[in-house]
Design a protein around this motif. Structure first.
Motif, PDB file in Angstrom:
ATOM      1  N   ASP A  72      58.285  88.788  23.989  1.00 54.46           N
ATOM      2  CA  ASP A  72      58.723  88.783  25.395  1.00 54.46           C
ATOM      3  C   ASP A  72      58.133  87.631  26.202  1.00 54.46           C
ATOM      4  O   ASP A  72      58.848  87.013  27.005  1.00 54.46           O
ATOM      5  CB  ASP A  72      58.366  90.118  26.049  1.00 54.46           C
ATOM      6  N   PRO A  73      56.830  87.306  26.048  1.00 48.99           N
ATOM      7  CA  PRO A  73      56.277  86.198  26.842  1.00 48.99           C
ATOM      8  C   PRO A  73      56.969  84.862  26.578  1.00 48.99           C
ATOM      9  O   PRO A  73      56.992  83.989  27.449  1.00 48.99           O
ATOM     10  CB  PRO A  73      54.802  86.160  26.416  1.00 48.99           C
ATOM     11  N   VAL A 106      59.279  87.393  11.014  1.00 50.11           N
ATOM     12  CA  VAL A 106      58.463  88.319  11.797  1.00 50.11           C
ATOM     13  C   VAL A 106      57.613  87.470  12.724  1.00 50.11           C
ATOM     14  O   VAL A 106      56.604  86.889  12.319  1.00 50.11           O
ATOM     15  CB  VAL A 106      57.577  89.196  10.891  1.00 50.11           C
ATOM     16  N   THR A 107      58.038  87.350  13.984  1.00 47.32           N
ATOM     17  CA  THR A 107      57.354  86.440  14.908  1.00 47.32           C
ATOM     18  C   THR A 107      56.054  87.012  15.438  1.00 47.32           C
ATOM     19  O   THR A 107      55.184  86.281  15.891  1.00 47.32           O
ATOM     20  CB  THR A 107      58.271  86.087  16.094  1.00 47.32           C
ATOM     21  N   CYS A 165      69.691  89.159  19.288  1.00 50.97           N
ATOM     22  CA  CYS A 165      69.096  89.299  20.618  1.00 50.97           C
ATOM     23  C   CYS A 165      68.350  88.031  21.023  1.00 50.97           C
ATOM     24  O   CYS A 165      68.913  86.943  21.012  1.00 50.97           O
ATOM     25  CB  CYS A 165      68.187  90.534  20.648  1.00 50.97           C
ATOM     26  N   THR A 166      67.048  88.149  21.348  1.00 45.14           N
ATOM     27  CA  THR A 166      66.291  86.997  21.839  1.00 45.14           C
ATOM     28  C   THR A 166      65.919  86.016  20.740  1.00 45.14           C
ATOM     29  O   THR A 166      65.319  84.973  21.028  1.00 45.14           O
ATOM     30  CB  THR A 166      65.016  87.453  22.564  1.00 45.14           C
ATOM     31  N   GLY A 209      57.933  81.731  29.280  1.00 47.42           N
ATOM     32  CA  GLY A 209      57.996  80.383  28.732  1.00 47.42           C
ATOM     33  C   GLY A 209      56.883  80.041  27.779  1.00 47.42           C
ATOM     34  O   GLY A 209      56.607  78.855  27.534  1.00 47.42           O
ATOM     35  N   ARG A 210      56.211  81.060  27.210  1.00 51.19           N
ATOM     36  CA  ARG A 210      55.150  80.782  26.238  1.00 51.19           C
ATOM     37  C   ARG A 210      55.761  80.073  25.032  1.00 51.19           C
ATOM     38  O   ARG A 210      56.789  80.500  24.515  1.00 51.19           O
ATOM     39  CB  ARG A 210      54.478  82.077  25.785  1.00 51.19           C
ATOM     40  N   PRO A 211      55.154  78.982  24.575  1.00 51.72           N
ATOM     41  CA  PRO A 211      55.742  78.237  23.455  1.00 51.72           C
ATOM     42  C   PRO A 211      55.796  79.084  22.180  1.00 51.72           C
ATOM     43  O   PRO A 211      54.896  79.881  21.906  1.00 51.72           O
ATOM     44  CB  PRO A 211      54.791  77.048  23.280  1.00 51.72           C
ATOM     45  N   LEU A 212      56.839  78.904  21.444  1.00 54.93           N
ATOM     46  CA  LEU A 212      56.929  79.508  20.121  1.00 54.93           C
ATOM     47  C   LEU A 212      56.066  78.701  19.157  1.00 54.93           C
ATOM     48  O   LEU A 212      55.805  77.512  19.387  1.00 54.93           O
ATOM     49  CB  LEU A 212      58.379  79.515  19.642  1.00 54.93           C
ATOM     50  N   PRO A 213      55.591  79.310  18.078  1.00 53.22           N
ATOM     51  CA  PRO A 213      54.746  78.578  17.121  1.00 53.22           C
ATOM     52  C   PRO A 213      55.454  77.314  16.612  1.00 53.22           C
ATOM     53  O   PRO A 213      56.574  77.407  16.096  1.00 53.22           O
ATOM     54  CB  PRO A 213      54.532  79.593  15.993  1.00 53.22           C
ATOM     55  N   PRO A 214      54.842  76.153  16.750  1.00 52.77           N
ATOM     56  CA  PRO A 214      55.474  74.914  16.264  1.00 52.77           C
ATOM     57  C   PRO A 214      55.830  74.986  14.789  1.00 52.77           C
ATOM     58  O   PRO A 214      56.855  74.436  14.361  1.00 52.77           O
ATOM     59  CB  PRO A 214      54.407  73.848  16.540  1.00 52.77           C
ATOM     60  N   ALA A 215      54.980  75.677  13.994  1.00 47.71           N
ATOM     61  CA  ALA A 215      55.262  75.783  12.560  1.00 47.71           C
ATOM     62  C   ALA A 215      56.556  76.551  12.314  1.00 47.71           C
ATOM     63  O   ALA A 215      57.298  76.257  11.366  1.00 47.71           O
ATOM     64  CB  ALA A 215      54.097  76.471  11.850  1.00 47.71           C
TER      65      ALA A 215
END
Length: 332
Positions: free
Chosen positions: A89-90, A10-11, A120-121, A95-101
């Motif tokens: 979506d961002p 769950v992002t 999907c994404t 190009g918003r970074p995904l959580p490094p963890a």
């Protein structure tokens, strides 16, 4: 046969966009609801949050929806299958970074032997973790160009419903995610169980991953519902030596028109579609009955047992007898 544990990422736990709920609900529906009459035990499903925000104290956001789960990223490492339904979506558009963890946890889970899946994404998360490098992968056709540009090491294919690379699988958007999840059930528990589950969900039992996505103008507009009766009739008469002419006559179309419309609707030719249906029926009969291979080849319309073995080996990779031993008869 084994179901195993499934961890769904769950992002976004706060302000979950309503349009992302569909992809999230797919693995929850397929893997989360026990089906004791089909397989026991069923999958052990866990929703795993990224832990970036406190769902108890933070505002719900514009959507008014927040999710609370006792499971976090550490639980990904111990799962047999990890599913990333989508990313914010961002992270795709801006190009918003995904959580490094999250990226670290995905790498750890893969290193620990988990089967990695994106819907999907969600492919952007697997790509960011480097799990798609050198692999063929897909996503919703609206985002495949961005995926290919951002991750040039990924061999992006925007023309398919899903891609099975063994330990890493990706799907296109929306309903293609359901196709991939049912494909996983088929891999884990066999065609008979997957077919019965699909029937309960009132969806097609099997759409091959190579079937085309319905992309704007690259696929001609078709009246899919107009073909449904003749395709249903064909499935009910697989024991007959059906031809393209038979289907065309039933649909009141010329063979050429049927060919064009069926290929546009399914991404395959009428003869290949018939062969796919015959093999799927043979799989189900091998699992659900004790009928000899000769009888199954007759009922599925493949003629001789040798013909069934030839096509089964080519498509499934094992002989019908070996397949039956791997997926013994299951009571329903």
């Amino acid at each position: 046969m084994s179901a195993g544990s499934v961890a769904v990422v769950v992002t976004e736990e706060i302000g979950v966009p309503s349009w992302d709920l569909y992809e999230l609900s797919i693995p929850c529906t397929v893997f989360g609801k026990p089906q004791p009459d089909l397989a026991e035990p069923w999958y052990d499903l866990r929703l795993c949050g990224t832990g970036e925000t406190d769902a108890q104290d933070a505002p719900a956001g514009p959507s008014g929806l927040s999710l609370r789960t006792p499971y976090g990223l550490d639980d990904l490492v111990h799962a047999d299958t990890v599913v990333v339904p989508s990313v914010p979506d961002p992270c795709v558009e801006d190009g918003r970074p995904l959580p490094p963890a999250l990226i670290t946890a995905l790498r750890r889970a893969h290193d620990a032997g988990a089967r990695m899946v994106s819907l999907c994404t969600g492919a952007f998360a697997l790509a960011e973790a480097g799990l798609l490098d050198g692999r063929r992968a897909t996503a919703h056709w609206m985002h495949t160009a961005q995926l290919a540009e951002r991750y040039p090491k990924v061999r992006v294919d925007d023309s398919v419903l899903y891609v099975d690379e063994g330990d890493v699988l990706t799907s296109a958007g929306l309903t293609a995610g359901l196709d991939l999840c049912l494909h996983l059930v088929r891999r884990d528990l066999g065609a008979h169980v997957a077919n019965q589950l699909a029937r309960r969900m009132v969806v097609p039992a099997h759409r091959p991953g190579g079937q085309a996505q319905f992309v704007d103008l690259s696929v001609p507009t078709t009246d899919d519902e107009g073909l449904a009766p003749v395709l249903a009739w064909a499935r009910a008469n697989l024991d007959r030596p059906l031809t393209v002419e038979d289907l065309a006559e039933r649909a009141a179309l010329s063979p050429r028109t049927l060919y064009r419309r069926l290929q546009a609707a399914t991404g395959t030719t009428p003869l290949q579609w018939l062969l796919d249906q015959r093999l799927a029926h043979a799989q189900s009969l091998l699992e659900a009955t004790d009928l000899p291979v000769e009888k199954i080849s007759d009922l599925s319309g493949l003629g001789t047992a040798n013909n069934l073995r030839h096509h089964f080996l080519k498509r499934v990779g094992v002989s019908p007898s070996d397949y039956r031993r791997a997926f013994p008869r299951t009571a329903t």
